[in-house]
Design an enzyme around this catalytic site. Structure first.
Site, mmCIF file in Angstrom:
data_model
loop_
_atom_site.group_PDB
_atom_site.id
_atom_site.type_symbol
_atom_site.label_atom_id
_atom_site.label_comp_id
_atom_site.label_asym_id
_atom_site.label_seq_id
_atom_site.Cartn_x
_atom_site.Cartn_y
_atom_site.Cartn_z
ATOM 1 N N LYS A 155 0.835 -1.197 0.000
ATOM 2 C CA LYS A 155 0.000 0.000 0.000
ATOM 3 C C LYS A 155 0.877 1.257 0.000
ATOM 4 O O LYS A 155 0.400 2.346 -0.220
ATOM 5 C CB LYS A 155 -0.936 -0.007 1.205
ATOM 6 C CG LYS A 155 -0.215 -0.032 2.517
ATOM 7 C CD LYS A 155 -1.167 -0.112 3.680
ATOM 8 C CE LYS A 155 -0.361 -0.196 4.959
ATOM 9 N NZ LYS A 155 -1.139 -0.347 6.155
ATOM 10 N N ARG A 156 2.158 1.057 0.266
ATOM 11 C CA ARG A 156 3.054 2.216 0.288
ATOM 12 C C ARG A 156 3.514 2.615 -1.115
ATOM 13 O O ARG A 156 4.070 3.684 -1.320
ATOM 14 C CB ARG A 156 4.263 1.932 1.179
ATOM 15 C CG ARG A 156 3.863 1.929 2.630
ATOM 16 C CD ARG A 156 4.937 1.404 3.560
ATOM 17 N NE ARG A 156 4.298 0.960 4.780
ATOM 18 C CZ ARG A 156 3.899 -0.277 5.017
ATOM 19 N NH1 ARG A 156 4.114 -1.214 4.138
ATOM 20 N NH2 ARG A 156 3.301 -0.589 6.147
#
Ligand code: GLU
Length: 493
Positions: free
Chosen positions: A257-258
């Protein structure tokens, strides 16, 4: 074999925005609980204060409700096993950590971070796996107690057996045996008095009566420790299922998700809040997510109710699932077409309003069936249907000129259409189409040329819902105004 009532949970950490990984970790336990007549619980795992993000819990709750994954017990609604927020269960973890100390299965450790770092460096230098070196394991229990009572800072570590092995079973992957000598004396209670995941989740799953732990595969390596902890307490083990990882849309590597560039691609996003804004429906998102890890046919279209009927935890698969946004679009469009007209109308209305349009509800209900076939995302309603709610449209002069004709000839078509339509009592589809088709015939022009000019004049765009249905809804007066304006534009080109 589980004989107790089925209880499953979604146990997110409120550390950021809700993404499709969270949604899937909620969906499967929800489906299992609903399928088996059990209970589905929301537990907020907020013991990592460094990563805590205010607002994240609310976003998770909103996301679950948006998706329709309603829970039976949770921090905001309570339940018989609360509190459901781990930060409010400190005393419970404290008591359980010390219980393990009493049982001789854990020990207080007073080693300072400095000392631990030196040990780690030394181990790295000697090419050993970094791990706790056991210093405080050797302390006599009374001595350890005395130092704790004297106020010395401590953590509580699990006393990992030195010999033997442990066999753990993951529902999707089968059994794995791990030598205990490969495992560490992991921290269960931190020096700030808060538990680590290893203690908190095991204690809570037990106290909350969880029968099936469905969680991300990042927890697979910790499973031997978790089973050791559960057995140290003498508790029954729940069934564990670790979900497959997501691969990046490019297929290269694990999705994180980064990784913002991958997470938000070509108008897509893996964050639920964005997806909602981009016009994705909960039905489409759920269907898409459901198939990333559940071994049913890749193109099966299912609503949540249908998923509940079909769900079988044994069909979850450990194979990595590639994120494919084209599939999301496909499922979203498909579910939009399945929505009843009134429901779809209610879902697209906010997009018109947000665009500053004045929406008459009866017009909205009439245009919804016309738009339905064309929508991939709900906000596409603007591109295809905003002109219905505008007082006037602003066609592009170039687009008014039909292929193979010049501006003057195109103007004549607009004038002729005006004459034909103005002679009719109203522009119902049934009345307007025959004379316009007759005109196409006698003029020797193609339907594309004639209807193209009328379409751009009346809707302001080249692509629109079916022309005659649209003109019926726009009404005679506005259609004629728009044709007149188009003719003038063409004549002055
Ligand atoms: N809080 C953990 C996470 O978000 C929970 C995993 C679980 O046990 O479901 O990764």
């Amino acid at each position: 074999m589980i004989t107790k009532p089925i209880r499953t949970r979604f146990a997110p950490s409120p550390t950021g925005r809700m993404h499709i990984g969270n949604a899937r970790s909620a969906l499967y336990p929800f489906l299992l609980a609903r399928r088996m007549g059990g209970k589905f619980i929301l537990r907020i795992e907020d013991t990592d204060q460094k990563r805590y993000e205010p607002g994240a819990e609310q976003e998770l709750i909103d996301g679950l409700h948006w998706l329709g994954l309603h829970y039976d017990e949770g921090p905001d609604i309570g339940g018989p096993h609360g509190p459901y927020r781990q930060s409010e269960r400190r005393a419970i973890y404290h008591e359980h950590a010390w219980k393990l100390v009493e049982l001789g299965k854990a020990f207080p450790c007073f080693c300072t971070p400095d000392r631990l770092e030196k040990v780690r460096q030394e181990q790295m230098k000697n090419k050993q796996n970094p791990r706790y070196d056991g210093t405080c394991r050797l302390l006599a229990p009374e001595e350890a107690r005395r130092r704790v009572n004297a106020g010395e800072k401590y953590v509580i570590r699990f006393k990992m057996p030195k010999d033997g092995s442990i066999t753990t079973t993951d529902l999707l992957r089968g059994s794995i045996t791990t030598e205990n000598s490969a495992l560490d004396d992991s921290v269960l209670l931190k020096s700030d008095g808060l538990p680590t995941y290893h203690l908190a989740a095991m204690v809570d799953d037990h106290l909350m009566g969880i029968t099936h732990v469905i969680r991300g595969s990042e927890w697979l390596p910790s499973m031997p420790l978790h089973i050791h902890v559960i057995r140290a307490f003498g508790w029954e083990e729940p069934i564990f299922a670790h979900l497959s990882v997501f691969l990046k849309p490019s297929g290269k590597g694990k999705m994180s998700k980064r990784d913002r560039a991958e997470a938000m691609k070509d108008g897509h996003s893996i964050f639920l809040g964005d997806m909602k804004e981009l016009g994705y429906t909960p039905e489409g998102v759920l269907n898409w997510i459901a198939l990333m890890g559940w071994g049913v046919a890749e193109d099966d279209v299912m609503t949540l109710d249908q998923m509940v009927k079909r769900f079988n935890i044994d069909n979850l698969t450990p194979s990595p699932a590639a994120i494919n946004f084209q599939k999301l679009d496909h499922f979203n469009g498909t579910h939009i077409r399945l929505l009843p007209t009134e429901e779809l109308a209610a879902r697209i209305k906010p997009y018109f309003l947000a665009d500053g349009l004045k929406v008459e509800d009866d017009t909205l209900l009439k245009i919804t069936p016309l738009l339905r076939e064309r929508l991939v995302t709900l906000d596409d309603c603007l591109a295809f249907g905003a002109f219905f709610f505008r007082e006037s449209v602003q066609p592009n002069a170039e687009e008014l000129v039909a292929k193979g004709l010049d501006a003057k000839q195109s103007a004549e078509v607009a004038r002729r259409a005006y004459q034909i339509l103005s002679a009719l009592p109203d522009l119902s589809h049934a009345r307007a189409e025959p004379p316009m088709r007759a005109y196409v015939e006698e003029s020797g022009l193609s339907p594309n040329q004639v209807f193209g000019i009328v379409r751009v004049a009346v809707t302001g765009q080249k692509v629109s819902p079916p022309l005659f249905e649209s003109m019926e809804i726009i009404g005679k007066e506005k259609v004629l105004e728009r044709l007149e304006k188009a003719a003038q534009m063409l004549e002055t080109m």
